[in-house]
Design a protein around this motif. Sequence first.
Motif, PDB file in Angstrom:
ATOM      1  N   UNK A 126       0.951  -1.154  -0.339  1.00  0.00           N
ATOM      2  CA  UNK A 126       0.259  -0.431  -0.117  1.00  0.00           C
ATOM      3  C   UNK A 126       0.918   1.273   0.191  1.00  0.00           C
ATOM      4  N   UNK A 127       1.965   0.964   1.011  1.00  0.00           N
ATOM      5  CA  UNK A 127       2.961   2.464   0.673  1.00  0.00           C
ATOM      6  C   UNK A 127       3.386   2.305  -0.133  1.00  0.00           C
ATOM      7  N   UNK A 128       4.002   1.621  -0.984  1.00  0.00           N
ATOM      8  CA  UNK A 128       4.498   1.694  -2.895  1.00  0.00           C
ATOM      9  C   UNK A 128       3.778   2.143  -3.796  1.00  0.00           C
ATOM     10  N   UNK A 129       1.958   1.939  -3.492  1.00  0.00           N
ATOM     11  CA  UNK A 129       1.410   2.284  -4.087  1.00  0.00           C
ATOM     12  C   UNK A 129       1.295   3.464  -3.801  1.00  0.00           C
ATOM     13  N   UNK A 130       1.430   3.913  -2.767  1.00  0.00           N
ATOM     14  CA  UNK A 130       0.992   5.240  -2.610  1.00  0.00           C
ATOM     15  C   UNK A 130       2.078   6.479  -2.765  1.00  0.00           C
TER      16      UNK A 130
END
Length: 198
Positions: A126-130
Amino acid sequence: MRIHRLLVAFACATALFVSSCALHRPEGFAPDSQAEAFNQRIQVIAIEITNRLRDFDPNDKNIAVTTFVDLDNIDEATSFGRFVAEQVGAELYKLGFKVREIRQRKDIEIIQEKGEFYLSRKSAEIMKASRVDAVVTGTFTIVGEEVVVSSRLIGVESGRVEAVGQMVANISQNDYIRDLLNRNSSRSRPVVKVRSGD
């Protein structure tokens, strides 16, 4: 980087001066001064993280700050933990970090294994996608009449600890801190009390 270091040095000097003033104020000050004194303690965390950075350029990468959790109950968010996270994020932003606004949600999970805290695989995705490169996470625990807050900046891709910060605040001398800790006392931990006469 040189300008960034100068900004950090200036922030450190300012924080030390203001903290010193807050500690030497006369008794009977309004609750606002207690909140201000607590905020000065939180500044120490941001400054320590900045000063202890390894191979991480805050001008070049994005960070997110997750809710700080009770060391004895890491699965539950508290008013105290949310407040500390908000303030740490604000202080890091002032020091030049690119802070992304990602609130602590059900799907952002910090897990503990062998004494270390890190993002779950799903949370890292999720962090990478953000487009978040590192996450500031932290814990707090009550020891006697003090609350100890520890924080670490963790790289999302590597899982490596890039920097750490810590602060200690006296609960018995600050009603503001005690109130934040007690807001969730019925669900998570005993009410914080002060010895009679304090």
